[in-house]
Design a protein around this motif. Sequence first.
Motif, PDB file in Angstrom:
ATOM      1  N   SER A  15       0.849  -1.192   0.000  1.00 40.63           N
ATOM      2  CA  SER A  15       0.000   0.000   0.000  1.00 40.63           C
ATOM      3  C   SER A  15       0.884   1.242   0.000  1.00 40.63           C
ATOM      4  O   SER A  15       2.102   1.161  -0.204  1.00 40.63           O
ATOM      5  N   LEU A  16       0.303   2.398   0.257  1.00 46.05           N
ATOM      6  CA  LEU A  16       1.079   3.647   0.284  1.00 46.05           C
ATOM      7  C   LEU A  16       1.754   3.864   1.638  1.00 46.05           C
ATOM      8  O   LEU A  16       1.941   4.983   2.088  1.00 46.05           O
ATOM      9  N   SER A  17       2.098   2.751   2.277  1.00 44.35           N
ATOM     10  CA  SER A  17       2.926   2.730   3.482  1.00 44.35           C
ATOM     11  C   SER A  17       4.245   2.061   3.127  1.00 44.35           C
ATOM     12  O   SER A  17       4.302   1.222   2.235  1.00 44.35           O
ATOM     13  N   SER A  18       5.301   2.406   3.844  1.00 39.10           N
ATOM     14  CA  SER A  18       6.588   1.795   3.542  1.00 39.10           C
ATOM     15  C   SER A  18       7.564   2.006   4.689  1.00 39.10           C
ATOM     16  O   SER A  18       7.578   3.055   5.337  1.00 39.10           O
ATOM     17  N   GLY A  19       8.377   0.975   4.911  1.00 39.53           N
ATOM     18  CA  GLY A  19       9.423   1.104   5.910  1.00 39.53           C
ATOM     19  C   GLY A  19      10.529   2.036   5.487  1.00 39.53           C
ATOM     20  O   GLY A  19      11.199   2.639   6.325  1.00 39.53           O
ATOM     21  N   PHE A  20      10.739   2.188   4.168  1.00 45.43           N
ATOM     22  CA  PHE A  20      11.863   3.026   3.736  1.00 45.43           C
ATOM     23  C   PHE A  20      11.452   4.438   3.335  1.00 45.43           C
ATOM     24  O   PHE A  20      12.307   5.250   3.002  1.00 45.43           O
ATOM     25  N   PRO A  63      13.557   7.073  -1.328  1.00 44.65           N
ATOM     26  CA  PRO A  63      13.329   6.850   0.103  1.00 44.65           C
ATOM     27  C   PRO A  63      13.810   8.034   0.934  1.00 44.65           C
ATOM     28  O   PRO A  63      14.776   8.709   0.569  1.00 44.65           O
ATOM     29  N   THR A  64      13.145   8.246   2.036  1.00 56.16           N
ATOM     30  CA  THR A  64      13.516   9.353   2.938  1.00 56.16           C
ATOM     31  C   THR A  64      14.343   8.847   4.109  1.00 56.16           C
ATOM     32  O   THR A  64      14.618   9.603   5.036  1.00 56.16           O
ATOM     33  N   THR A  65      14.727   7.592   4.080  1.00 57.07           N
ATOM     34  CA  THR A  65      15.387   6.987   5.239  1.00 57.07           C
ATOM     35  C   THR A  65      16.776   6.449   4.911  1.00 57.07           C
ATOM     36  O   THR A  65      17.284   5.578   5.610  1.00 57.07           O
ATOM     37  N   THR A  66      17.390   6.928   3.823  1.00 58.00           N
ATOM     38  CA  THR A  66      18.720   6.433   3.470  1.00 58.00           C
ATOM     39  C   THR A  66      19.769   7.090   4.361  1.00 58.00           C
ATOM     40  O   THR A  66      19.451   7.767   5.318  1.00 58.00           O
ATOM     41  N   GLY A  67      21.036   6.893   4.042  1.00 60.90           N
ATOM     42  CA  GLY A  67      22.109   7.412   4.884  1.00 60.90           C
ATOM     43  C   GLY A  67      22.807   6.245   5.549  1.00 60.90           C
ATOM     44  O   GLY A  67      23.534   5.491   4.918  1.00 60.90           O
ATOM     45  N   GLU A  74       9.645  -4.214  -1.073  1.00 57.69           N
ATOM     46  CA  GLU A  74       8.591  -4.705  -0.185  1.00 57.69           C
ATOM     47  C   GLU A  74       7.489  -5.429  -0.950  1.00 57.69           C
ATOM     48  O   GLU A  74       6.482  -5.832  -0.361  1.00 57.69           O
ATOM     49  N   LYS A  75       7.673  -5.579  -2.258  1.00 61.60           N
ATOM     50  CA  LYS A  75       6.660  -6.265  -3.048  1.00 61.60           C
ATOM     51  C   LYS A  75       6.721  -7.771  -2.797  1.00 61.60           C
ATOM     52  O   LYS A  75       7.803  -8.358  -2.740  1.00 61.60           O
TER      53      LYS A  75
END
Length: 510
Positions: A15-20, A63-67, A74-75
Amino acid sequence: MRVFIGGIVMSFSPSLSSGFTAARNRSNFISPQSGMCSLCTEECAGTCEIAQAAVLGKLSVYPTTTGSNQIASEKDYPVDFSHFNINGRAFGAVGLDLDCGDAEIFKVNLASEYGYDDKIKLELPVVLPALVKMNWADYFAGAAMSGVTCMVGEDARNKDSRLEIEKGKITSFPMLKEIHDSYYKYHRGFGQMVLQCNVDDHLMGVPEIALDKYGFEALEFKFGQGAKGTQPVNRLKDYDEAVRKVESGNLVMPDPFDPEILALREKGCCPNFYTYGRLPMWTEESMAKRISELRAMGMKNVYFKMAGFDLPDIERVIDMAIENRVDMITFDGAGGGSGYSPSKMMNEWSLPTILLEKAVVDICSKLEKQGKILPAMVMAGGFASEDQLFKSLAFGDGFISGIGVCRASMAAAMTGKKVGDDIKAGNTPELFKKFGNTVNEVFHDLADLRAIYGKEADSFSTGAVGVFSYLNKLGCGLRHFAALNRKFDLKYLDRSDLIPLTYYASDLME
């Protein structure tokens, strides 16, 4: 995979949710086609990917969680290696004498060799694919300790603040020496460090300086990877950074020297600036020419990195490799991970790993019948445990000689270092307290490293020890599964060692 009554699969995509992206659907009730909440209200504070796009715009493509993190698809694909079980046999011994005193688990041969002219030996059927972020030093050191090949990621030059450039060519790249030494300090005759280069690396002279000044002997040409088939786009801080990037040979959009942009700057209305990597435009002729040039400079081994592109492109890359005596091709399928790839591309493009392997094996079988000599073939994309490695090697039917294990090996490097640091600080994690409270007590395979390197191993980074221990576990697990099938060398693995569990899996066996 979301399965409802009657076994009907409604959607394979998240869905439009994601861990990354750290985005979350507000509701548990999801519209399967769009991935949106079925009830979308103006009272929502904005938590999903649409809200992020409304605020961050183009930035939210990535993604907004890189670094200091690594990310993965996640598919939930409709078929993968979990659709197979591993076979077992009660009689016989392939590769050893029929003797119960000799045919045992530790006699299973995991070692192999690849290469046309300059042979490379491996202690495990594993390579550590291209990476140059997070705990890269332990990732590479652990690869050397384990006796496997590893690849240094593209664009490494962008990580070096001491980089020197003159007239568009790199003249000094101190970080490359540190990378090289992090592996070869522990090298014991098995494996090789390979520098991956993209188009921009080639244009800026990275291969030349690596071969001439920093001791590299092997290069990897990158066509793509499973998480992204294009080159990355990065937002720049401001106009001045955009100018610096152009002057250092990077593509910048929009061009900071464009008269219209200069006029906007005078008004204080500059748009956002982005760097982006050049797409490879290799042809059979240009690839042959480039490989010949670099071999003349001292390149001994050549590698390709290929993703799950269109089937004719996969065959074309294999043909190019054969014609140029490329030593190894790594095929990276969808379902694996990345350090920085477009979110939706990571989930929604490329052949999944098992389908990519099917295509590679079919092509190799055809070419072998034509009398072609094939390079070593490696599969990558979502591998983390020995059962997965065994299944891929068996499914490869003799054409797949190794498995790329990237994210999982980096996870071992990061957690090994963290656990080691905690133990040294007197804070042994609860999970490991029953084993002891010192590094020597908790890191069980440190004894195996001492047997190789002597007491010097006691001073090794626990991150590198973590990679060695993790790969040691994979090797031990592979031995168990091979012995289970009475095969005492991995070269004997084939599809008879697999049991398809679904119609999808049965179709792939044909």
